[in-house]
Design an enzyme around this catalytic site. Structure first.
Site, PDB file in Angstrom:
ATOM      1  N   SER A  20      43.541  39.537  36.094  1.00 18.41           N
ATOM      2  CA  SER A  20      42.273  39.227  36.766  1.00 18.41           C
ATOM      3  C   SER A  20      41.493  38.194  35.973  1.00 18.41           C
ATOM      4  O   SER A  20      41.103  38.433  34.827  1.00 18.41           O
ATOM      5  CB  SER A  20      41.435  40.489  36.933  1.00 18.41           C
ATOM      6  N   HIS A  45      44.853  37.141  39.904  1.00 16.06           N
ATOM      7  CA  HIS A  45      43.938  37.941  40.728  1.00 16.06           C
ATOM      8  C   HIS A  45      42.547  37.316  40.634  1.00 16.06           C
ATOM      9  O   HIS A  45      41.988  37.172  39.547  1.00 16.06           O
ATOM     10  CB  HIS A  45      43.946  39.372  40.182  1.00 16.06           C
ATOM     11  N   ASP A  47      38.729  37.707  41.798  1.00 14.52           N
ATOM     12  CA  ASP A  47      37.747  38.657  42.330  1.00 14.52           C
ATOM     13  C   ASP A  47      36.516  37.917  42.839  1.00 14.52           C
ATOM     14  O   ASP A  47      35.755  37.370  42.050  1.00 14.52           O
ATOM     15  CB  ASP A  47      37.323  39.631  41.225  1.00 14.52           C
ATOM     16  N   MET A  49      32.944  38.289  44.570  1.00 15.38           N
ATOM     17  CA  MET A  49      31.909  39.316  44.798  1.00 15.38           C
ATOM     18  C   MET A  49      30.652  38.676  45.365  1.00 15.38           C
ATOM     19  O   MET A  49      30.267  37.590  44.945  1.00 15.38           O
ATOM     20  CB  MET A  49      31.559  39.997  43.480  1.00 15.38           C
ATOM     21  N   HIS A  78      40.897  38.957  45.834  1.00 14.97           N
ATOM     22  CA  HIS A  78      40.330  40.273  46.156  1.00 14.97           C
ATOM     23  C   HIS A  78      38.869  40.061  46.500  1.00 14.97           C
ATOM     24  O   HIS A  78      38.069  39.734  45.625  1.00 14.97           O
ATOM     25  CB  HIS A  78      40.508  41.188  44.931  1.00 14.97           C
ATOM     26  N   MET A  80      35.249  41.271  47.546  1.00 21.87           N
ATOM     27  CA  MET A  80      34.311  42.393  47.578  1.00 21.87           C
ATOM     28  C   MET A  80      33.046  41.883  48.244  1.00 21.87           C
ATOM     29  O   MET A  80      32.029  41.627  47.600  1.00 21.87           O
ATOM     30  CB  MET A  80      34.045  42.886  46.140  1.00 21.87           C
ATOM     31  N   MET A 149      41.990  50.950  44.228  1.00 25.68           N
ATOM     32  CA  MET A 149      41.004  50.708  43.163  1.00 25.68           C
ATOM     33  C   MET A 149      40.955  51.930  42.251  1.00 25.68           C
ATOM     34  O   MET A 149      40.708  53.049  42.705  1.00 25.68           O
ATOM     35  CB  MET A 149      39.607  50.477  43.746  1.00 25.68           C
ATOM     36  N   ASP A 188      44.236  48.376  40.638  1.00 21.48           N
ATOM     37  CA  ASP A 188      43.256  47.467  40.038  1.00 21.48           C
ATOM     38  C   ASP A 188      42.125  48.266  39.398  1.00 21.48           C
ATOM     39  O   ASP A 188      41.437  49.028  40.072  1.00 21.48           O
ATOM     40  CB  ASP A 188      42.712  46.547  41.142  1.00 21.48           C
TER      41      ASP A 188
HETATM   42  C1  DX5 Z   1      36.707  45.069  39.603  1.00 24.06           C
HETATM   43  C2  DX5 Z   1      37.767  44.035  39.871  1.00 24.06           C
HETATM   44  C3  DX5 Z   1      38.902  44.061  38.945  1.00 24.06           C
HETATM   45  C4  DX5 Z   1      38.541  43.819  37.495  1.00 24.06           C
HETATM   46  C5  DX5 Z   1      39.548  44.541  36.664  1.00 24.06           C
HETATM   47  O1  DX5 Z   1      35.821  45.037  40.667  1.00 24.06           O
HETATM   48  O2  DX5 Z   1      38.302  44.230  41.171  1.00 24.06           O
HETATM   49  O3  DX5 Z   1      39.923  43.177  39.368  1.00 24.06           O
HETATM   50  O4  DX5 Z   1      38.542  42.466  37.139  1.00 24.06           O
HETATM   51  O5  DX5 Z   1      39.179  44.433  35.344  1.00 24.06           O
HETATM   52  P1  DX5 Z   1      39.751  45.420  34.223  1.00 24.06           P
HETATM   53  O6  DX5 Z   1      41.227  45.244  34.209  1.00 24.06           O
HETATM   54  O7  DX5 Z   1      39.070  44.950  33.000  1.00 24.06           O
HETATM   55  O8  DX5 Z   1      39.371  46.819  34.630  1.00 24.06           O
HETATM   56 ZN    ZN Z   2      40.052  43.043  41.734  1.00 18.91          ZN
END
Ligand code: DX5
Ligand code: ZN
Length: 233
Positions: A20, A45, A47, A49, A78, A80, A149, A188
């Site tokens: 990520s 990956h 993310d 948001m 991904h 969110m 998750m 994840d």
């Molecule tokens: C959280 C994200 C993850 C995050 C994971 O909302 O979806 O992808 O980056 O980070 P770690 O591996 O540090 O938990």
């Molecule tokens: Zn993620």
């Protein structure tokens, strides 16, 4: 660009690792991406948001589009964000290869899946830790990827919720039952060389890891250690 589904179909079943980028150094994203590809990542990956679905804001289309010019890695995005259908076209244009959205965020889950696939991208569906796995199971026949998750979405660096492995096992068993062993099954949140083993055991085929990979100096060593731990080595 790697075609993960085809690799799984060809039975090249080694655990996939999708680091990520959220945990990378944002002042040097292009360099980080190059380093992670050289370190053996299977995908990256990303993310995205919106500050509404989750209480955090990360990066969006323009960052993804810039990175697309510098990398051939599979972009595993991904999202969110609330009402995700609004952003599928622009994410496709930015260079996403696959988009995973939240079942809680979409009014018409089927329509979002179809829109993602209409762009030739892989379609993924995910759920918050508090959402029952039954919300995702009926969609498996239409999906390329399901993501469990193992932390509350929004932030990297949180602790792995081992209780979520029941969901991984439930999705794996339903995927087998409906004749979809090729479904990419991701975990994840809080994945590292210690928590990778239960993920592998429960039937995951792809692990997302942020802080465990980017937080350490040697990306290749961390990726290899997570992959080996997941295989029970
Ligand atoms: C959280 C994200 C993850 C995050 C994971 O909302 O979806 O992808 O980056 O980070 P770690 O591996 O540090 O938990
Ligand atoms: Zn993620």
């Amino acid at each position: 660009m790697g075609d993960i589904t085809k690799m799984v179909e060809r039975n090249e079943m080694k655990m996939q690792i999708s680091p990520s980028l959220l945990a990378a150094d944002f002042s040097r994203l292009g360099e980080e991406l190059e380093k992670i590809e050289a370190a053996g990542a299977d995908m990256i990956h990303l993310d995205v948001m919106d500050g509404v679905f989750v209480p955090n804001i990360s990066f969006g289309m323009s960052v993804i589009a810039s990175l697309r010019k510098t990398s051939r890695l599979f972009f595993d995005v991904h999202i969110m964000i609330v009402d995700p259908i609004r952003y599928i076209d622009s994410l496709a244009k930015a260079g996403a290869d696959g988009i995973t959205f939240h079942v809680e965020a979409a009014e018409d889950v089927g329509a979002v899946i179809q829109k993602i696939k209409g762009h030739g991208m892989k379609a993924g569906l995910t759920l918050r830790p508090g959402t029952p796995v039954e919300k995702v199971l009926p969609w498996l026949p239409q999906l390329d990827l399901a993501l469990v998750m193992s932390v509350e979405p929004g932030f990297g660096g949180q602790s792995f919720m081992a209780g979520m492995m029941d969901k991984v096992a439930a999705i794996r068993s339903e995927a087998e039952r409906i004749g979809r062993p090729d479904l990419i099954l991701q975990v994840d949140g809080g994945v590292d060389r210690n928590t990778a083993a239960p993920c592998g055991k429960a039937g995951a085929s792809c692990l997302v890891a942020g802080s465990a990979v980017f937080g350490k100096g040697d990306y290749a060593a961390e990726i290899a250690a997570i992959r080996a731990a997941a295989a029970g080595a």
